[in-house]
Motif scaffolding. Structure first.
Motif, PDB file in Angstrom:
ATOM      1  N   ILE A   1       0.820  -1.212   0.000  1.00 49.58           N
ATOM      2  CA  ILE A   1       0.000   0.000   0.000  1.00 49.58           C
ATOM      3  C   ILE A   1       0.856   1.265   0.000  1.00 49.58           C
ATOM      4  O   ILE A   1       0.801   2.064  -0.933  1.00 49.58           O
ATOM      5  N   ALA A   2       1.631   1.458   1.037  1.00 46.21           N
ATOM      6  CA  ALA A   2       2.361   2.718   1.198  1.00 46.21           C
ATOM      7  C   ALA A   2       3.395   2.931   0.102  1.00 46.21           C
ATOM      8  O   ALA A   2       3.427   3.985  -0.528  1.00 46.21           O
ATOM      9  N   VAL A   3       4.234   1.953  -0.137  1.00 39.67           N
ATOM     10  CA  VAL A   3       5.299   2.115  -1.123  1.00 39.67           C
ATOM     11  C   VAL A   3       4.718   2.248  -2.526  1.00 39.67           C
ATOM     12  O   VAL A   3       5.114   3.126  -3.296  1.00 39.67           O
ATOM     13  N   SER A   4       3.776   1.406  -2.862  1.00 40.39           N
ATOM     14  CA  SER A   4       3.176   1.465  -4.200  1.00 40.39           C
ATOM     15  C   SER A   4       2.459   2.791  -4.422  1.00 40.39           C
ATOM     16  O   SER A   4       2.608   3.415  -5.476  1.00 40.39           O
ATOM     17  N   PHE A   5       1.700   3.229  -3.449  1.00 41.19           N
ATOM     18  CA  PHE A   5       0.950   4.472  -3.591  1.00 41.19           C
ATOM     19  C   PHE A   5       1.889   5.669  -3.681  1.00 41.19           C
ATOM     20  O   PHE A   5       1.729   6.537  -4.549  1.00 41.19           O
ATOM     21  N   ALA A   6       2.882   5.719  -2.805  1.00 37.41           N
ATOM     22  CA  ALA A   6       3.835   6.835  -2.836  1.00 37.41           C
ATOM     23  C   ALA A   6       4.616   6.844  -4.154  1.00 37.41           C
ATOM     24  O   ALA A   6       4.819   7.899  -4.751  1.00 37.41           O
ATOM     25  N   SER A   7       5.038   5.678  -4.600  1.00 33.90           N
ATOM     26  CA  SER A   7       5.765   5.594  -5.863  1.00 33.90           C
ATOM     27  C   SER A   7       4.916   6.080  -7.024  1.00 33.90           C
ATOM     28  O   SER A   7       5.394   6.802  -7.901  1.00 33.90           O
ATOM     29  N   TYR A   8       3.651   5.680  -7.036  1.00 34.10           N
ATOM     30  CA  TYR A   8       2.745   6.095  -8.107  1.00 34.10           C
ATOM     31  C   TYR A   8       2.583   7.613  -8.108  1.00 34.10           C
ATOM     32  O   TYR A   8       2.660   8.252  -9.154  1.00 34.10           O
ATOM     33  N   LEU A   9       2.372   8.206  -6.934  1.00 27.04           N
ATOM     34  CA  LEU A   9       2.194   9.655  -6.856  1.00 27.04           C
ATOM     35  C   LEU A   9       3.445  10.399  -7.317  1.00 27.04           C
ATOM     36  O   LEU A   9       3.364  11.372  -8.074  1.00 27.04           O
ATOM     37  N   ILE A  10       4.589   9.954  -6.877  1.00 25.90           N
ATOM     38  CA  ILE A  10       5.839  10.612  -7.254  1.00 25.90           C
ATOM     39  C   ILE A  10       6.089  10.468  -8.756  1.00 25.90           C
ATOM     40  O   ILE A  10       6.432  11.436  -9.435  1.00 25.90           O
ATOM     41  N   PHE A  11       5.887   9.265  -9.268  1.00 21.18           N
ATOM     42  CA  PHE A  11       6.143   9.022 -10.689  1.00 21.18           C
ATOM     43  C   PHE A  11       5.202   9.841 -11.571  1.00 21.18           C
ATOM     44  O   PHE A  11       5.646  10.468 -12.538  1.00 21.18           O
ATOM     45  N   THR A  12       3.915   9.864 -11.257  1.00 16.99           N
ATOM     46  CA  THR A  12       2.985  10.638 -12.084  1.00 16.99           C
ATOM     47  C   THR A  12       3.263  12.133 -11.960  1.00 16.99           C
ATOM     48  O   THR A  12       3.107  12.874 -12.936  1.00 16.99           O
ATOM     49  N   GLY A  13       3.677  12.575 -10.780  1.00 19.92           N
ATOM     50  CA  GLY A  13       4.039  13.985 -10.630  1.00 19.92           C
ATOM     51  C   GLY A  13       5.255  14.346 -11.458  1.00 19.92           C
ATOM     52  O   GLY A  13       5.325  15.423 -12.059  1.00 19.92           O
ATOM     53  N   MET A  14       6.213  13.446 -11.510  1.00 20.25           N
ATOM     54  CA  MET A  14       7.417  13.710 -12.288  1.00 20.25           C
ATOM     55  C   MET A  14       7.153  13.647 -13.788  1.00 20.25           C
ATOM     56  O   MET A  14       7.866  14.289 -14.568  1.00 20.25           O
ATOM     57  N   LEU A  15       6.141  12.892 -14.202  1.00 16.55           N
ATOM     58  CA  LEU A  15       5.808  12.833 -15.631  1.00 16.55           C
ATOM     59  C   LEU A  15       5.354  14.185 -16.161  1.00 16.55           C
ATOM     60  O   LEU A  15       5.415  14.432 -17.357  1.00 16.55           O
ATOM     61  N   ARG A  16       4.910  15.042 -15.289  1.00 15.11           N
ATOM     62  CA  ARG A  16       4.503  16.388 -15.716  1.00 15.11           C
ATOM     63  C   ARG A  16       5.707  17.248 -16.090  1.00 15.11           C
ATOM     64  O   ARG A  16       5.578  18.204 -16.841  1.00 15.11           O
TER      65      ARG A  16
END
Length: 84
Positions: free
Chosen positions: A16-31
């Motif tokens: 939960i925590a690692v996957s969710f945090a990774s997803y948020l960071i990765f999608t934010g960086m895609l911007r």
């Protein structure tokens, strides 16, 4: 199979925590960056996994693990170096 509360907590954290945090960071960086430039950073997962296992679970850092982490980091650096 009878996992302890600590094992279940570690699994919940990983799923939960690692996957969710990774997803948020990765999608934010895609911007800000191209997907091709970010793709190699997926290979940071083993590094973070070893660090977390060492800090939270007291897993030993052996020489083969340190060599593998260094090679992993070197690969990320080589892939992201400027061409030319």
């Amino acid at each position: 199979f009878n996992p302890s509360f600590r094992v279940l907590g570690a699994l919940a954290y990983a799923f939960i925590a690692v996957s969710f945090a990774s997803y948020l960071i990765f999608t934010g960086m895609l911007r800000r960056y191209e997907a091709a430039a970010l793709a190699s950073f997926v290979f940071l997962s083993p590094i973070f996994g070893v660090v977390i296992a060492t800090l939270m679970l007291g897993e030993p850092l052996t020489t083969p693990i340190l060599i593998a982490l260094a090679l992993n980091a070197l690969g990320i650096v080589l892939v992201n170096r400027p061409v030319g």
